[in-house]
Motif scaffolding. Structure first.
Motif, PDB file in Angstrom:
ATOM      1  N   LYS A   1      -8.088 -25.770  37.546  1.00 25.40           N
ATOM      2  CA  LYS A   1      -9.352 -26.940  37.860  1.00 25.40           C
ATOM      3  C   LYS A   1     -10.191 -27.182  37.054  1.00 25.40           C
ATOM      4  O   LYS A   1     -10.032 -28.252  36.551  1.00 25.40           O
ATOM      5  CB  LYS A   1     -10.586 -26.292  38.855  1.00 25.40           C
ATOM      6  CG  LYS A   1     -11.481 -27.010  39.029  1.00 25.40           C
ATOM      7  CD  LYS A   1     -10.882 -27.691  39.814  1.00 25.40           C
ATOM      8  CE  LYS A   1     -12.072 -28.994  40.727  1.00 25.40           C
ATOM      9  NZ  LYS A   1     -11.623 -30.133  41.337  1.00 25.40           N
ATOM     10  N   LYS A   2     -10.524 -26.309  35.659  1.00 27.16           N
ATOM     11  CA  LYS A   2     -10.913 -26.625  34.353  1.00 27.16           C
ATOM     12  C   LYS A   2     -10.224 -27.966  33.527  1.00 27.16           C
ATOM     13  O   LYS A   2     -10.409 -29.295  33.187  1.00 27.16           O
ATOM     14  CB  LYS A   2     -11.452 -25.535  33.376  1.00 27.16           C
ATOM     15  CG  LYS A   2     -12.449 -26.325  32.028  1.00 27.16           C
ATOM     16  CD  LYS A   2     -13.517 -27.305  32.375  1.00 27.16           C
ATOM     17  CE  LYS A   2     -14.259 -25.902  33.334  1.00 27.16           C
ATOM     18  NZ  LYS A   2     -15.569 -26.786  32.984  1.00 27.16           N
TER      19      LYS A   2
ATOM     20  N   GLN B   1     -15.664 -24.432  27.223  1.00 24.73           N
ATOM     21  CA  GLN B   1     -16.012 -23.246  28.005  1.00 24.73           C
ATOM     22  C   GLN B   1     -14.002 -23.422  29.225  1.00 24.73           C
ATOM     23  O   GLN B   1     -13.784 -21.618  29.702  1.00 24.73           O
ATOM     24  CB  GLN B   1     -16.534 -24.359  30.431  1.00 24.73           C
ATOM     25  CG  GLN B   1     -17.791 -24.513  30.004  1.00 24.73           C
ATOM     26  CD  GLN B   1     -18.649 -25.561  31.253  1.00 24.73           C
ATOM     27  OE1 GLN B   1     -17.559 -25.822  31.476  1.00 24.73           O
ATOM     28  NE2 GLN B   1     -19.025 -25.228  30.825  1.00 24.73           N
ATOM     29  N   LEU B   2     -12.855 -24.286  29.334  1.00 23.83           N
ATOM     30  CA  LEU B   2     -11.774 -23.352  29.516  1.00 23.83           C
ATOM     31  C   LEU B   2     -11.860 -22.290  28.156  1.00 23.83           C
ATOM     32  O   LEU B   2     -10.591 -21.363  29.002  1.00 23.83           O
ATOM     33  CB  LEU B   2     -10.828 -24.743  28.574  1.00 23.83           C
ATOM     34  CG  LEU B   2      -9.771 -24.519  28.712  1.00 23.83           C
ATOM     35  CD1 LEU B   2      -8.806 -24.092  30.300  1.00 23.83           C
ATOM     36  CD2 LEU B   2      -8.609 -25.885  28.271  1.00 23.83           C
ATOM     37  N   LYS B   3     -11.929 -22.163  27.254  1.00 22.18           N
ATOM     38  CA  LYS B   3     -11.637 -21.772  26.016  1.00 22.18           C
ATOM     39  C   LYS B   3     -12.048 -20.090  26.303  1.00 22.18           C
ATOM     40  O   LYS B   3     -11.732 -19.045  26.319  1.00 22.18           O
ATOM     41  CB  LYS B   3     -12.310 -21.867  24.925  1.00 22.18           C
ATOM     42  CG  LYS B   3     -11.743 -20.813  23.731  1.00 22.18           C
ATOM     43  CD  LYS B   3     -10.168 -20.676  23.333  1.00 22.18           C
ATOM     44  CE  LYS B   3      -9.575 -19.165  21.961  1.00 22.18           C
ATOM     45  NZ  LYS B   3      -8.503 -19.700  22.041  1.00 22.18           N
ATOM     46  N   GLU B   4     -13.144 -19.781  27.280  1.00 26.56           N
ATOM     47  CA  GLU B   4     -14.342 -19.189  27.699  1.00 26.56           C
ATOM     48  C   GLU B   4     -13.528 -18.290  29.246  1.00 26.56           C
ATOM     49  O   GLU B   4     -13.339 -17.281  29.018  1.00 26.56           O
ATOM     50  CB  GLU B   4     -15.734 -19.594  27.562  1.00 26.56           C
ATOM     51  CG  GLU B   4     -16.632 -19.017  26.709  1.00 26.56           C
ATOM     52  CD  GLU B   4     -17.728 -19.967  27.483  1.00 26.56           C
ATOM     53  OE1 GLU B   4     -17.929 -20.184  28.689  1.00 26.56           O
ATOM     54  OE2 GLU B   4     -19.202 -20.085  26.721  1.00 26.56           O
ATOM     55  N   LEU B   5     -12.685 -19.110  30.171  1.00 30.58           N
ATOM     56  CA  LEU B   5     -12.137 -18.847  31.050  1.00 30.58           C
ATOM     57  C   LEU B   5     -10.860 -18.565  30.531  1.00 30.58           C
ATOM     58  O   LEU B   5     -10.167 -16.996  30.919  1.00 30.58           O
ATOM     59  CB  LEU B   5     -11.669 -19.668  31.958  1.00 30.58           C
ATOM     60  CG  LEU B   5     -12.490 -20.368  32.375  1.00 30.58           C
ATOM     61  CD1 LEU B   5     -12.820 -21.731  33.517  1.00 30.58           C
ATOM     62  CD2 LEU B   5     -13.295 -19.407  33.511  1.00 30.58           C
ATOM     63  N   GLU B   6      -9.571 -18.358  29.474  1.00 32.67           N
ATOM     64  CA  GLU B   6      -8.722 -18.551  29.008  1.00 32.67           C
ATOM     65  C   GLU B   6      -8.486 -17.493  28.509  1.00 32.67           C
ATOM     66  O   GLU B   6      -7.797 -16.457  28.380  1.00 32.67           O
ATOM     67  CB  GLU B   6      -8.075 -19.338  27.927  1.00 32.67           C
ATOM     68  CG  GLU B   6      -7.806 -21.160  29.238  1.00 32.67           C
ATOM     69  CD  GLU B   6      -7.327 -21.829  27.776  1.00 32.67           C
ATOM     70  OE1 GLU B   6      -6.774 -22.742  28.274  1.00 32.67           O
ATOM     71  OE2 GLU B   6      -8.080 -22.216  27.235  1.00 32.67           O
ATOM     72  N   THR B   7     -10.090 -16.648  27.640  1.00 33.99           N
ATOM     73  CA  THR B   7      -9.507 -15.536  26.925  1.00 33.99           C
ATOM     74  C   THR B   7     -11.237 -14.238  28.545  1.00 33.99           C
ATOM     75  O   THR B   7     -11.040 -12.858  27.266  1.00 33.99           O
ATOM     76  CB  THR B   7     -10.682 -15.516  25.229  1.00 33.99           C
ATOM     77  OG1 THR B   7     -11.891 -16.235  25.822  1.00 33.99           O
ATOM     78  CG2 THR B   7      -9.599 -16.688  24.888  1.00 33.99           C
TER      79      THR B   7
END
Length: 281
Positions: free
Chosen positions: A202-203, A234-240
């Motif tokens: 979604k992001k 935010q994408l980086k936070e979700l991916e990790t």
């Protein structure tokens, strides 16, 4: 009569600065000029209390709200006084003050729950959540309730509440992290990974949409660049997120209480406020 009209005109101007222009500092300065006129109303003190909370001047907020309450036992003053108690660390007093607020507001009740929780009275907080009225006025939503259940360590109940609205509303990366943490604690790791992957997809869609958004006088290249940077973070936070959960990551509880403003205009027919002159009779 001229002096009375001057007070009324100034207070209407302050209301405009505070509500329409959101210029709190200017409204604060004008209100300080009104006080020597000894206004015979709770309105200026309510506004000062509200602005003081926004400016984190909590002791001043308490003083002004107490003055407002001397004129009238209003719901706004009671609610904002409860907020002041919370922000100065008087959690039990805050919870008790929220419980005395009239009406059936889910938001006010949630504030009470969080106050009891911070006061260490988790049993009282759980009872209020367990018997939540979903038909209440100003219903906060199941996801907000789930977030508090997470903080209380009631993960099964948190998951139940998350699932009620998960497919219905937009959820922020913060809420994704809280739901993922809940599933991880319950041992549902496959479901956790699925939730996180859906959020990542979604992001990425949001980033593509933002890149294709046309620029105009209200949305510049700088605006878009700032938004894209926010999305990338935010994408980086979700991916990790999964990796961090494996390492024992606990997403911190983020809960904000907001002061009640309401209408503070003399002669407002909708809210039944009297004209200022009527208060002097």
């Amino acid at each position: 009569m001229k002096k009375v009209r001057g007070k009324k005109r100034k207070l209407k101007m302050i209301e405009q600065k505070l509500r329409e222009e959101e210029d709190r500092k200017r409204a604060w300065n004008v209100l300080q000029q009104v006080l020597p006129l000894q206004p015979q109303s709770d309105f200026p003190y309510l506004m000062l209390g509200e602005i003081a909370i926004h400016l984190q001047k909590f002791e001043e907020a308490k003083m002004y709200l107490q003055q407002a309450l001397q004129f009238k036992e209003s719901e706004i003053a009671q609610h904002n006084m409860a907020l002041v108690h919370f922000y100065v660390g008087e959690y039990e007093q805050a919870a008790q003050a929220f419980s005395r607020c009239e009406g059936d507001s889910g938001l006010t009740q949630l504030n009470e729950v969080v106050s009891w929780m911070h006061a260490g009275q988790t049993a009282k907080a759980k009872v209020l959540l367990d018997y939540w009225n979903e038909e209440a006025d100003d219903y906060t939503g199941a996801i907000e309730i789930a977030d508090v259940y997470v903080e209380l360590g009631c993960f099964a109940k948190a998951r139940e509440q998350f699932e009620k609205e998960w497919q219905q509303y937009f959820v922020s990366p913060y809420i994704v992290s809280r739901y993922a943490y809940t599933l991880w604690q319950l041992g549902y790791k496959d479901a956790c990974q699925q939730v996180v992957q859906q959020a990542i997809d979604k992001k990425k869609e949001e980033i593509v949409d933002e890149e294709q958004t046309e620029l105009d006088e209200h949305w510049s290249e700088i605006d878009r660049a700032e938004r894209l940077l926010e999305h990338q973070v935010q994408l980086k936070e979700l991916e990790t997120l999964i990796e961090r959960l494996e390492q024992g990551f606990v997403p911190s509880f983020d809960f904000e209480l907001y002061p009640d403003g309401g209408c503070q205009l003399f002669g407002c027919r909708q809210h039944g406020h009297p004209e200022y002159e009527g208060l002097l009779k």
